[in-house]
Design a protein around this motif. Structure first.
Motif, mmCIF file in Angstrom:
data_model
loop_
_atom_site.group_PDB
_atom_site.id
_atom_site.type_symbol
_atom_site.label_atom_id
_atom_site.label_comp_id
_atom_site.label_asym_id
_atom_site.label_seq_id
_atom_site.Cartn_x
_atom_site.Cartn_y
_atom_site.Cartn_z
ATOM 1 N N THR A 89 34.893 -24.793 57.059
ATOM 2 C CA THR A 89 33.806 -23.581 56.306
ATOM 3 C C THR A 89 33.009 -23.003 57.486
ATOM 4 O OG1 THR A 89 34.172 -24.827 54.222
ATOM 5 C CG2 THR A 89 32.312 -23.281 54.559
ATOM 6 N N MET A 90 32.464 -23.957 58.115
ATOM 7 C CA MET A 90 31.384 -23.327 59.213
ATOM 8 C C MET A 90 32.253 -22.638 60.196
ATOM 9 S SD MET A 90 27.903 -24.250 58.512
ATOM 10 C CE MET A 90 28.578 -24.179 56.632
ATOM 11 N N ILE A 91 33.321 -22.963 60.842
ATOM 12 C CA ILE A 91 33.956 -22.150 61.699
ATOM 13 C C ILE A 91 34.242 -20.997 61.095
ATOM 14 C CG2 ILE A 91 36.215 -21.911 62.760
ATOM 15 C CD1 ILE A 91 36.073 -25.121 63.363
ATOM 16 N N ALA A 92 34.779 -20.809 59.738
ATOM 17 C CA ALA A 92 34.991 -19.632 59.180
ATOM 18 C C ALA A 92 33.846 -18.687 59.146
ATOM 19 C CB ALA A 92 35.784 -19.786 57.907
ATOM 20 N N LEU A 93 32.603 -19.245 58.777
ATOM 21 C CA LEU A 93 31.408 -18.526 58.513
ATOM 22 C C LEU A 93 31.260 -17.919 59.981
ATOM 23 C CD1 LEU A 93 28.941 -17.823 56.833
ATOM 24 C CD2 LEU A 93 28.119 -19.662 57.391
ATOM 25 N N VAL A 94 31.155 -18.858 60.967
ATOM 26 C CA VAL A 94 30.374 -18.130 62.138
ATOM 27 C C VAL A 94 31.691 -16.990 62.741
ATOM 28 C CG1 VAL A 94 30.257 -18.773 64.679
ATOM 29 C CG2 VAL A 94 29.166 -20.326 62.945
ATOM 30 N N LEU A 95 32.721 -17.401 62.590
ATOM 31 C CA LEU A 95 33.734 -16.026 63.180
ATOM 32 C C LEU A 95 33.686 -14.926 62.196
ATOM 33 C CD1 LEU A 95 36.873 -18.560 63.959
ATOM 34 C CD2 LEU A 95 35.173 -17.473 65.468
ATOM 35 N N ILE A 96 33.529 -15.206 60.710
ATOM 36 C CA ILE A 96 33.429 -13.784 60.156
ATOM 37 C C ILE A 96 32.118 -12.942 60.407
ATOM 38 C CG2 ILE A 96 32.756 -13.244 58.005
ATOM 39 C CD1 ILE A 96 35.487 -13.546 57.976
ATOM 40 N N LEU A 97 30.915 -13.576 60.933
ATOM 41 C CA LEU A 97 29.586 -13.245 61.298
ATOM 42 C C LEU A 97 29.664 -12.753 62.393
ATOM 43 C CD1 LEU A 97 27.120 -15.196 59.706
ATOM 44 C CD2 LEU A 97 27.827 -13.499 58.655
ATOM 45 N N LEU A 98 30.349 -13.296 63.536
ATOM 46 C CA LEU A 98 30.508 -12.875 64.890
ATOM 47 C C LEU A 98 31.334 -11.493 64.976
ATOM 48 C CD1 LEU A 98 30.511 -15.839 67.115
ATOM 49 C CD2 LEU A 98 29.171 -14.209 67.021
ATOM 50 N N SER A 99 32.615 -11.507 64.113
ATOM 51 C CA SER A 99 33.448 -10.441 64.399
ATOM 52 C C SER A 99 32.870 -9.494 63.402
ATOM 53 C CB SER A 99 34.849 -10.819 63.772
ATOM 54 O OG SER A 99 34.699 -11.069 62.243
ATOM 55 N N ASP A 107 37.556 -8.993 59.818
ATOM 56 C CA ASP A 107 38.345 -10.281 59.070
ATOM 57 C C ASP A 107 39.418 -10.611 59.552
ATOM 58 O OD1 ASP A 107 35.756 -10.251 57.720
ATOM 59 O OD2 ASP A 107 36.529 -9.486 55.843
ATOM 60 N N ALA A 108 40.309 -9.602 59.774
ATOM 61 C CA ALA A 108 41.570 -10.107 60.506
ATOM 62 C C ALA A 108 41.445 -10.687 61.867
ATOM 63 C CB ALA A 108 42.540 -8.887 60.595
ATOM 64 N N MET A 109 40.700 -10.101 62.654
ATOM 65 C CA MET A 109 40.183 -10.572 63.990
ATOM 66 C C MET A 109 39.753 -12.195 63.873
ATOM 67 S SD MET A 109 38.539 -7.580 66.165
ATOM 68 C CE MET A 109 36.999 -8.439 66.253
ATOM 69 N N ALA A 110 38.767 -12.302 62.905
ATOM 70 C CA ALA A 110 38.290 -13.821 62.637
ATOM 71 C C ALA A 110 39.419 -14.616 62.103
ATOM 72 C CB ALA A 110 37.068 -13.633 61.638
ATOM 73 N N GLY A 111 40.248 -14.157 61.099
ATOM 74 C CA GLY A 111 41.330 -14.965 60.744
ATOM 75 C C GLY A 111 42.394 -15.348 61.668
ATOM 76 N N LEU A 138 42.486 -17.884 52.385
ATOM 77 C CA LEU A 138 41.108 -17.869 52.565
ATOM 78 C C LEU A 138 40.501 -16.615 52.964
ATOM 79 C CD1 LEU A 138 38.331 -19.412 52.705
ATOM 80 C CD2 LEU A 138 38.940 -19.923 55.200
ATOM 81 N N PHE A 139 40.871 -16.049 54.113
ATOM 82 C CA PHE A 139 40.558 -14.681 54.582
ATOM 83 C C PHE A 139 40.854 -13.659 53.796
ATOM 84 C CE2 PHE A 139 39.812 -17.679 58.120
ATOM 85 C CZ PHE A 139 38.653 -17.149 59.052
ATOM 86 N N MET A 140 41.774 -13.724 53.099
ATOM 87 C CA MET A 140 42.116 -12.389 52.162
ATOM 88 C C MET A 140 41.030 -12.787 50.905
ATOM 89 S SD MET A 140 46.173 -12.536 52.261
ATOM 90 C CE MET A 140 46.659 -11.412 50.572
ATOM 91 N N LEU A 141 40.892 -13.677 50.373
ATOM 92 C CA LEU A 141 39.830 -14.027 49.568
ATOM 93 C C LEU A 141 38.542 -13.417 49.845
ATOM 94 C CD1 LEU A 141 39.345 -14.825 46.395
ATOM 95 C CD2 LEU A 141 38.968 -17.157 47.217
ATOM 96 N N ILE A 142 38.140 -13.613 51.322
ATOM 97 C CA ILE A 142 36.839 -13.425 51.661
ATOM 98 C C ILE A 142 36.919 -11.740 51.671
ATOM 99 C CG2 ILE A 142 35.391 -13.333 53.990
ATOM 100 C CD1 ILE A 142 36.347 -16.184 54.282
ATOM 101 N N ASP A 143 37.969 -11.348 52.268
ATOM 102 C CA ASP A 143 38.001 -9.947 52.539
ATOM 103 C C ASP A 143 37.911 -9.074 50.762
ATOM 104 O OD1 ASP A 143 38.003 -8.427 54.653
ATOM 105 O OD2 ASP A 143 40.177 -8.155 54.905
ATOM 106 N N VAL A 144 38.694 -9.670 49.643
ATOM 107 C CA VAL A 144 38.546 -9.091 48.708
ATOM 108 C C VAL A 144 37.160 -9.158 48.179
ATOM 109 C CG1 VAL A 144 39.279 -9.413 46.257
ATOM 110 C CG2 VAL A 144 41.146 -9.281 47.936
#
Length: 163
Positions: free
Chosen positions: A73-83, A109-113, A136-142
């Protein structure tokens, strides 16, 4: 010596301020908090609820601990915010978003994914299958696109007019 130190501190403060002005707007902190809440909610849904109800993901969820889920979760959060920061998503106003703004969110979000998959697969040796990480990343995008479109629609419906 003191004058040089003062100038150095002042120059570094101006550089930080310039970078903040370049990538963020006035209410970017609120936008980042809302995006963080969406990412955490999506991770909760995917790593906890979906993995317990779908038989395909039961094996993956049984091999992961709470700490592993938290790390993912933390990795996904950091990558989403950075991208999103690198594509200047937080600089765009929500009430006047154009199609290109939504495309920036999708691309970020695709880059982060992609980076998340590489890190999870090759660094963390994750037990989660690719399909779970993709969902996960599709749900974040939606979720992100939904609440931004909702915000824009409410702003257009109840906002002030120029009459």
């Amino acid at each position: 010596m003191a004058l040089t130190l003062t100038l150095t501190v002042t120059e570094s403060w101006l550089t930080v301020r310039h970078l903040r002005h370049r990538f963020f707007r006035k209410n970017s902190d609120v936008k980042i908090l809302i995006d963080s809440a969406v990412v955490i909610l999506a991770c909760l849904l995917v790593f906890e609820i979906l993995s317990q109800t779908a038989t395909f993901f039961t094996l993956a969820s049984s091999h992961t601990t709470f700490e592993q889920k938290l790390i993912h979760t933390m990795i996904a959060l950091v990558l989403i915010l950075l991208s999103r920061t690198s594509l200047m998503v937080y600089r765009q106003p929500w009430n006047r978003m154009k199609a290109m703004s939504y495309i920036h969110i999708i691309v970020a979000d695709a880059m982060a994914g992609v980076v998340f998959y590489i890190v999870a697969e090759f660094v963390l040796h994750s037990a989660y299958p690719f399909l779970l990480e993709l969902s996960l990343f599709m749900l974040i995008d939606v979720g992100t696109l939904f609440y931004r479109l909702l915000y824009r629609g409410i702003g257009e419906e109840y906002g002030t007019t120029e009459q």
